[in-house]
Every structure is written in structure tokens, then in C-alpha cells.
Motif scaffolding. Structure first.
Motif, PDB file in Angstrom:
ATOM      1  N   LYS A  92      34.752 -80.527 -74.757  1.00 59.08           N
ATOM      2  CA  LYS A  92      33.829 -79.393 -74.758  1.00 59.08           C
ATOM      3  C   LYS A  92      33.365 -79.179 -73.323  1.00 59.08           C
ATOM      4  CE  LYS A  92      30.272 -77.558 -77.842  1.00 59.08           C
ATOM      5  NZ  LYS A  92      29.497 -76.715 -76.947  1.00 59.08           N
ATOM      6  N   ASP A  93      33.482 -77.957 -72.856  1.00 57.27           N
ATOM      7  CA  ASP A  93      33.323 -77.747 -71.421  1.00 57.27           C
ATOM      8  C   ASP A  93      31.885 -77.612 -70.943  1.00 57.27           C
ATOM      9  OD1 ASP A  93      32.745 -75.297 -72.479  1.00 57.27           O
ATOM     10  OD2 ASP A  93      34.247 -74.181 -71.328  1.00 57.27           O
ATOM     11  N   ASN A  94      30.932 -77.288 -71.830  1.00 61.00           N
ATOM     12  CA  ASN A  94      29.590 -76.942 -71.349  1.00 61.00           C
ATOM     13  C   ASN A  94      28.540 -78.008 -71.647  1.00 61.00           C
ATOM     14  OD1 ASN A  94      29.443 -76.586 -74.112  1.00 61.00           O
ATOM     15  ND2 ASN A  94      28.084 -74.819 -73.981  1.00 61.00           N
ATOM     16  N   VAL A  95      28.938 -79.288 -71.657  1.00 63.41           N
ATOM     17  CA  VAL A  95      27.969 -80.365 -71.870  1.00 63.41           C
ATOM     18  C   VAL A  95      27.171 -80.541 -70.574  1.00 63.41           C
ATOM     19  CG1 VAL A  95      27.634 -82.804 -72.389  1.00 63.41           C
ATOM     20  CG2 VAL A  95      29.445 -81.512 -73.541  1.00 63.41           C
ATOM     21  N   ARG A  96      25.898 -80.233 -70.649  1.00 65.57           N
ATOM     22  CA  ARG A  96      25.058 -80.241 -69.448  1.00 65.57           C
ATOM     23  C   ARG A  96      24.414 -81.606 -69.194  1.00 65.57           C
ATOM     24  NH1 ARG A  96      27.504 -76.579 -68.450  1.00 65.57           N
ATOM     25  NH2 ARG A  96      27.919 -78.096 -66.813  1.00 65.57           N
ATOM     26  N   ARG A  97      24.283 -82.411 -70.231  1.00 67.15           N
ATOM     27  CA  ARG A  97      23.633 -83.711 -70.023  1.00 67.15           C
ATOM     28  C   ARG A  97      24.137 -84.704 -71.061  1.00 67.15           C
ATOM     29  NH1 ARG A  97      18.470 -82.107 -69.960  1.00 67.15           N
ATOM     30  NH2 ARG A  97      18.621 -81.650 -67.726  1.00 67.15           N
ATOM     31  N   VAL A  98      24.468 -85.905 -70.602  1.00 61.86           N
ATOM     32  CA  VAL A  98      24.795 -87.031 -71.480  1.00 61.86           C
ATOM     33  C   VAL A  98      23.740 -88.103 -71.243  1.00 61.86           C
ATOM     34  CG1 VAL A  98      26.432 -88.879 -71.993  1.00 61.86           C
ATOM     35  CG2 VAL A  98      27.274 -86.566 -71.539  1.00 61.86           C
ATOM     36  N   VAL A  99      23.081 -88.507 -72.317  1.00 61.45           N
ATOM     37  CA  VAL A  99      22.009 -89.503 -72.226  1.00 61.45           C
ATOM     38  C   VAL A  99      22.417 -90.749 -73.003  1.00 61.45           C
ATOM     39  CG1 VAL A  99      19.581 -90.007 -72.661  1.00 61.45           C
ATOM     40  CG2 VAL A  99      20.282 -87.667 -72.080  1.00 61.45           C
ATOM     41  N   HIS A 100      22.332 -91.906 -72.372  1.00 62.42           N
ATOM     42  CA  HIS A 100      22.549 -93.183 -73.046  1.00 62.42           C
ATOM     43  C   HIS A 100      21.198 -93.821 -73.331  1.00 62.42           C
ATOM     44  CE1 HIS A 100      26.738 -92.793 -71.724  1.00 62.42           C
ATOM     45  NE2 HIS A 100      27.024 -93.763 -72.570  1.00 62.42           N
ATOM     46  N   LEU A 101      20.928 -94.080 -74.597  1.00 64.94           N
ATOM     47  CA  LEU A 101      19.669 -94.728 -74.968  1.00 64.94           C
ATOM     48  C   LEU A 101      19.696 -96.224 -74.692  1.00 64.94           C
ATOM     49  CD1 LEU A 101      18.701 -92.986 -78.325  1.00 64.94           C
ATOM     50  CD2 LEU A 101      17.579 -92.765 -76.111  1.00 64.94           C
ATOM     51  N   GLN A 102      20.905 -96.813 -74.652  1.00 62.05           N
ATOM     52  CA  GLN A 102      21.054 -98.226 -74.320  1.00 62.05           C
ATOM     53  C   GLN A 102      22.206 -98.379 -73.334  1.00 62.05           C
ATOM     54  OE1 GLN A 102      21.153 -97.439 -77.809  1.00 62.05           O
ATOM     55  NE2 GLN A 102      18.951 -97.781 -78.016  1.00 62.05           N
ATOM     56  N   MET A 103      22.165 -99.443 -72.596  1.00 68.21           N
ATOM     57  CA  MET A 103      23.216 -99.739 -71.645  1.00 68.21           C
ATOM     58  C   MET A 103      24.500-100.112 -72.373  1.00 68.21           C
ATOM     59  SD  MET A 103      23.211-102.755 -68.772  1.00 68.21           S
ATOM     60  CE  MET A 103      23.335-104.044 -70.023  1.00 68.21           C
ATOM     61  N   PRO A 104      25.629 -99.471 -72.074  1.00 68.60           N
ATOM     62  CA  PRO A 104      26.913 -99.889 -72.661  1.00 68.60           C
ATOM     63  C   PRO A 104      27.320-101.274 -72.162  1.00 68.60           C
ATOM     64  CG  PRO A 104      27.035 -97.649 -71.796  1.00 68.60           C
ATOM     65  CD  PRO A 104      25.757 -98.252 -71.286  1.00 68.60           C
ATOM     66  N   GLY A 105      28.351-101.828 -72.761  1.00 64.19           N
ATOM     67  CA  GLY A 105      28.769-103.181 -72.402  1.00 64.19           C
ATOM     68  C   GLY A 105      29.652-103.260 -71.185  1.00 64.19           C
ATOM     69  N   SER A 106      30.145-102.126 -70.682  1.00 64.06           N
ATOM     70  CA  SER A 106      31.016-102.149 -69.514  1.00 64.06           C
ATOM     71  C   SER A 106      30.949-100.809 -68.799  1.00 64.06           C
ATOM     72  CB  SER A 106      32.470-102.447 -69.923  1.00 64.06           C
ATOM     73  OG  SER A 106      33.032-101.332 -70.605  1.00 64.06           O
ATOM     74  N   LEU A 107      31.326-100.826 -67.514  1.00 60.57           N
ATOM     75  CA  LEU A 107      31.377 -99.586 -66.745  1.00 60.57           C
ATOM     76  C   LEU A 107      32.501 -98.681 -67.219  1.00 60.57           C
ATOM     77  CD1 LEU A 107      30.632-101.008 -63.200  1.00 60.57           C
ATOM     78  CD2 LEU A 107      29.287 -99.251 -64.368  1.00 60.57           C
ATOM     79  N   GLU A 108      33.590 -99.270 -67.748  1.00 61.71           N
ATOM     80  CA  GLU A 108      34.661 -98.443 -68.311  1.00 61.71           C
ATOM     81  C   GLU A 108      34.122 -97.572 -69.435  1.00 61.71           C
ATOM     82  OE1 GLU A 108      36.844-102.198 -66.900  1.00 61.71           O
ATOM     83  OE2 GLU A 108      34.890-101.653 -67.672  1.00 61.71           O
ATOM     84  N   ALA A 109      33.377 -98.197 -70.351  1.00 64.82           N
ATOM     85  CA  ALA A 109      32.820 -97.453 -71.485  1.00 64.82           C
ATOM     86  C   ALA A 109      31.820 -96.407 -70.988  1.00 64.82           C
ATOM     87  CB  ALA A 109      32.152 -98.415 -72.465  1.00 64.82           C
TER      88      ALA A 109
ATOM     89  N   ASP B 201      34.522-110.635 -70.363  1.00 62.95           N
ATOM     90  CA  ASP B 201      33.610-109.676 -70.982  1.00 62.95           C
ATOM     91  C   ASP B 201      32.190-109.832 -70.440  1.00 62.95           C
ATOM     92  OD1 ASP B 201      35.669-108.645 -72.402  1.00 62.95           O
ATOM     93  OD2 ASP B 201      34.913-109.141 -74.391  1.00 62.95           O
ATOM     94  N   LEU B 202      31.772-111.076 -70.189  1.00 63.93           N
ATOM     95  CA  LEU B 202      30.455-111.295 -69.600  1.00 63.93           C
ATOM     96  C   LEU B 202      30.391-110.755 -68.175  1.00 63.93           C
ATOM     97  CD1 LEU B 202      29.695-114.902 -70.906  1.00 63.93           C
ATOM     98  CD2 LEU B 202      28.483-112.810 -71.538  1.00 63.93           C
ATOM     99  N   LEU B 203      31.487-110.880 -67.429  1.00 66.27           N
ATOM    100  CA  LEU B 203      31.544-110.337 -66.077  1.00 66.27           C
ATOM    101  C   LEU B 203      31.403-108.819 -66.097  1.00 66.27           C
ATOM    102  CD1 LEU B 203      32.056-110.582 -63.025  1.00 66.27           C
ATOM    103  CD2 LEU B 203      34.512-110.529 -63.527  1.00 66.27           C
ATOM    104  N   LYS B 204      32.090-108.170 -67.034  1.00 69.22           N
ATOM    105  CA  LYS B 204      31.980-106.709 -67.145  1.00 69.22           C
ATOM    106  C   LYS B 204      30.553-106.302 -67.482  1.00 69.22           C
ATOM    107  CE  LYS B 204      35.451-105.808 -69.983  1.00 69.22           C
ATOM    108  NZ  LYS B 204      36.457-104.960 -70.705  1.00 69.22           N
ATOM    109  N   LEU B 205      29.892-107.098 -68.330  1.00 69.43           N
ATOM    110  CA  LEU B 205      28.503-106.807 -68.668  1.00 69.43           C
ATOM    111  C   LEU B 205      27.612-106.955 -67.437  1.00 69.43           C
ATOM    112  CD1 LEU B 205      26.259-106.227 -70.703  1.00 69.43           C
ATOM    113  CD2 LEU B 205      26.239-108.661 -71.286  1.00 69.43           C
ATOM    114  N   ARG B 206      27.841-107.988 -66.630  1.00 73.95           N
ATOM    115  CA  ARG B 206      27.038-108.182 -65.418  1.00 73.95           C
ATOM    116  C   ARG B 206      27.248-107.035 -64.431  1.00 73.95           C
ATOM    117  NH1 ARG B 206      28.556-113.671 -66.266  1.00 73.95           N
ATOM    118  NH2 ARG B 206      30.263-113.537 -64.766  1.00 73.95           N
ATOM    119  N   ARG B 207      28.473-106.547 -64.332  1.00 77.99           N
ATOM    120  CA  ARG B 207      28.736-105.425 -63.432  1.00 77.99           C
ATOM    121  C   ARG B 207      28.069-104.146 -63.929  1.00 77.99           C
ATOM    122  NH1 ARG B 207      35.177-106.677 -62.265  1.00 77.99           N
ATOM    123  NH2 ARG B 207      34.852-108.202 -60.592  1.00 77.99           N
TER     124      ARG B 207
END
Length: 434
Positions: free
Chosen positions: A158-175, A393-399
Motif C-alpha cells: 500500500k503506497d500511502n502509509v504515512r506512519r508505522v508505529v511499533h508498540l513493542q520492540m521487535p526481536g531483531s533489526l531484520e524484523a 538470536d540473543l545477539l540480534k536482540l542486543r543489536r
């Protein structure tokens, strides 16, 4: 590429020569240099041409807001989405809010609606019709905000998404980068905001440690299984074993230990020895319509869609109400992996299409010791590999957490993680640089 959820990918190296080694193109989304090297290694590629499209999205503004209390997060969410209120679509754009659990999705959607901000909820616990309705309402622009778990967004452009909000920190930067990157696909300015609290890491740590239990936990589960099955020789269920192992975090940790023991060959998963009994809940007419419904087929996991087609053919389009299928047959339908076949059946059962059970044992028929002469200190588990997976996986979480707490340019940090450089001192596109 994602061999954790598509184990078949790791067998492609054997299949490729058997079909004449046709040209091979391996694709992935936000792969780090380590993942790119792993793909080359696992596929056995020799001198491949590696093409990395730029990861930078200059129109995206990245920001992190430290909100330790839940009530603070709720207030921040309302302020971030106030321009979506009024029932008129606000600024005319769309918004995505990611939450880590179904309960949080429902609570956040209720909060927004209570404040007069039109919002719909999307998660795997909803019936397919509800999910399709929620997605259509958001895609069409009738409802500007969708609150969803991380399953939402795969394949959605969808092209017109103006804001994405994460309520919690994901487990990795990839996600995080994949989910945040659903903003601003029209090239116009968009914001990616993470509402972070220190406690967010504990949920991810819990899942990592229960998915990859410590050696002492696996050995304790093996001893408990040997004792539980000694009297009658029959299989034992994870729930029963969970009450006999001290110091475990949850029944999930016991299930993970049993899965690892079964993969090593030390333990026999009774459910895998048996086949499955499948019965149609949907009528033949509903089965036919489902097969013709492109939206449904693409919304299902790939393996579940393929399983639906196989079951429909085997039952004459649903006319044959019940099917009894062997483990070998089901595994063949899922690329040789019986575990993937069971996940596909679970997905179809969740959609209300079928009901299924392990023949003679119900779901999770239990586990049994294969060789009682095998001592616990001789378990054939690859302990080094298990430790490596847990630590990775713990390293990805720390990053990920370093991104949230870091004082430097957020865009520079993201690009460096994916193997690129910013090329300038200030990005002018994150809260730190502004």
C-alpha cells in the motif's frame, strides 16, 4: 529465504543437480552480510553474482520514544495517530500499528476507537472472514488504521502509509526494518516510530530461552521421560513431564526439549509414527469456493494452500468427508517434512476448513525413549549448534536494543547493520540527527 519456517530450503542443494542445475536466483528481503553468506553456503553456489539493492529509504524518518509505562505508551499512541481521527480519514493517509500479542492488538484497537480514531484489528486468532474484512477496510481506505501482529503486511503493498508505529520492540533489526519499511512506498515522507521500554526485551528473551533450552534442561527432560515411561512403556505428554522437571520456565520449554531430542534420534515422537485423520468441516461447495478464492489462497501460508489443494483432490472436492493419511503421505505433500505438514493442517483447522487429529493419540500423541540403554551423558544432541543458535538470536536482540538506546544516527546504524554506509555525517531523517 527463511529456512527456519521453510526447512525445505535446506534440501534445495541436493535437488538442484538432480534437475540439471538450471539458472538459480536466490532472493531475500533484508539480509545481513552473514545471512547472504549463509545462503551462498547452504545452496552450494560457486562464485555467484551477488546483487544488493540499496537499503536506504531517504523518505523515511526514524524515531524512538522511551515510554516505560503502559499508560505512557497508550498516550503516545493516541498523540501519534490523532491526525487519523475524526472519521474522515484524517490526513488521507494510512497507518499501521504493530503489537506483539493478539491481546495487545485488540486492546490498542479498542483504545483508538474509543478516542474516535477509526481502527481495525488483524491477527491470526480472527476467523478468515474477519481478517479479510479488516484488510479490505484498511486497503480501501475506509478505515485509516490497522493494528496487527507481525504477520500482517506480508505481500501487502500500500503506497500511502504515512506512519508505522511499533508498540513493542521487535526481536531483531531484520524484523523491524521490514515492518517499518511498509511506510512511504509512494516516495513521500513517512514516519517509523518505535515506542520502547526496557521491559520489551524480557518477552523476547523468554521465547529465545524456551525455544533453545539449556543442556541441563534437555537432560532433565530426558530423565523425566525415561522415568515416566518406565512403568508402562507408553508415550508421555509434554504437560505431564512439565510437572516433573524443576526450574523450567514453561511447558513450551519442555516441548522444545522434546523436539530437539526427537530430531537427534534419542526420543520417538509417537505422533510422527502414526498418521492423521482429517475430516472436512467445510461443505463441498465451500471447499470449491475456497479453491477459487485467490485472496484466501494467497492469505494462507504457502504450505497450507498446497495442503488444501491436495486434500481437495484426494477427497473429490470435499465429497469424501473423512481421510486417513499416513505420515509418509503427508510428509510427501509438504516437501518431505512431516512437521511442516502438521503446521499446514493446523492453519486449515484454524480457518475452519478441516478438523484433524493424530490417529490413535490425539494432538501430540506423546514421546517415548527409543533406546533405554542410552545414557543421558551420551545424548546425540549437537550441543554446540544449539548454543550457537541461542546466542545468535540473543545477539540480534542486543543489536535491536542498541538501536533503541543508541545516541548516534539511527539511519547510519541500520545501514551499517545491513552492510552499507551512509556516506554523510548527518541523515536529517531520524530523531537523533534532527
Amino acid at each position: 529465504w527463511g529456512h527456519d519456517f521453510r526447512p525445505s530450503y535446506l534440501r534445495l542443494r541436493r535437488v538442484w543437480p538432480e534437475i540439471g542445475q538450471p539458472p538459480l536466483l536466490a532472493l531475500t528481503a533484508t539480509a545481513t552480510p552473514e545471512v547472504r553468506r549463509a545462503i551462498v553456503k547452504e545452496l552450494g553456489l560457486r562464485r555467484p553474482r551477488v546483487i544488493v539493492r540499496g537499503f536506504d529509504r531517504p523518505n523515511l524518518h526514524f524515531a524512538v520514544r522511551r515510554e516505560e509505562r503502559n499508560e505512557d505508551k497508550r498516550g503516545a499512541l493516541l498523540s501519534l495517530l490523532e491526525d487519523a481521527g475524526g472519521g474522515r480519514g484524517g490526513s488521507g493517509g494510512s497507518y499501521v500499528v504493530y503489537a506483539s500479542t493478539r491481546a495487545m492488538v485488540e486492546a490498542a484497537a479498542d483504545l483508538l476507537r474509543g478516542a474516535g480514531i477509526p481502527a481495525t484489528a488483524y491477527h491470526a486468532g480472527l476467523h478468515h472472514d474477519r481478517r479479510a474484512e479488516a484488510q479490505d477496510a484498511w486497503m480501501s481506505g475506509r478505515v485509516p488504521v490497522v493494528v496487527a501482529t507481525n504477520a500482517f503486511g506480508m505481500g501487502i503493498d500500500k503506497d500511502n502509509v504515512r506512519r508505522v508505529v511499533h508498540l513493542q520492540m521487535p526481536g531483531s533489526l531484520e524484523a523491524y526494518y521490514q515492518e517499518a519499511g511498509r511506510a512511504g512506498r509512494d516516495g513521500l515522507p513517512a514516519e517509523c516510530v518505535l515506542l520502547h521500554s526496557y521491559r520489551d526485551r524480557f518477552t523476547h528473551e523468554f521465547f529465545i530461552h524456551t525455544s533453545f533450552p539449556a543442556r541441563k534442561v534437555i537432560e532433565a527432560v530426558y530423565k523425566a521421560l525415561a522415568k515416566a515411561t518406565q512403568s508402562n512403556g507408553g508415550p508421555a505428554l509434554p504437560g505431564r513431564l512439565a510437572t516433573q522437571v524443576k526450574g523450567i520456565k514453561s511447558e513450551r520449554e519442555v516441548e522444545s526439549a522434546l523436539r530437539i531430542l526427537a530430531q537427534s534420534g534419542a526420543v520417538d515422537d509417537a505422533a510422527r509414527r502414526r498418521g492423521c485423520s482429517v475430516r472436512w468441516i467445510a461443505t463441498p461447495e465451500v471447499v470449491r469456493r475456497a479453491m477459487e478464492n485467490g485472496d484466501l489462497m494467497t492469505s494462507l501460508p504457502v504450505e497450507a494452500a498446497a495442503m488444501l489443494e491436495r486434500l481437495a483432490r484426494a477427497s473429490g472436492g470435499g465429497e469424501r468427508l473423512r481421510l486417513r493419511l499416513s505420515q509418509r503421505e503427508l510428509a510427501r505433500w509438504a516437501g518431505g517434512d512431516f512437521g511442516v505438514a502438521r503446521q499446514a493442517l493446523d492453519a486449515l483447522q484454524q480457518e475452519g476448513m478441516i478438523g484433524w487429529r493424530d490417529v490413535g493419540g490425539g494432538y501430540g500423541a506423546g514421546y517415548a525413549i527409543r533406546d533405554r540403554a542410552l545414557a543421558v551423558e551420551d545424548l546425540p544432541v549437537d550441543w554446540e549448534k544449539l548454543e550457537t543458535r541461542r546466542e545468535f538470536d540473543l545477539l540480534k536482540l542486543r543489536r535491536m536494543e542498541k538501536y533503541a538506546f543508541g545516541r548516534g544516527c539511527r539511519r547510519r546504524y541500520l545501514l551499517r547493520y545491513f552492510g552499507e554506509s551512509l556516506g554523510k555525517r548527518s541523515c536529517a531523517g531520524c530523531d537523533r540527527c534532527r
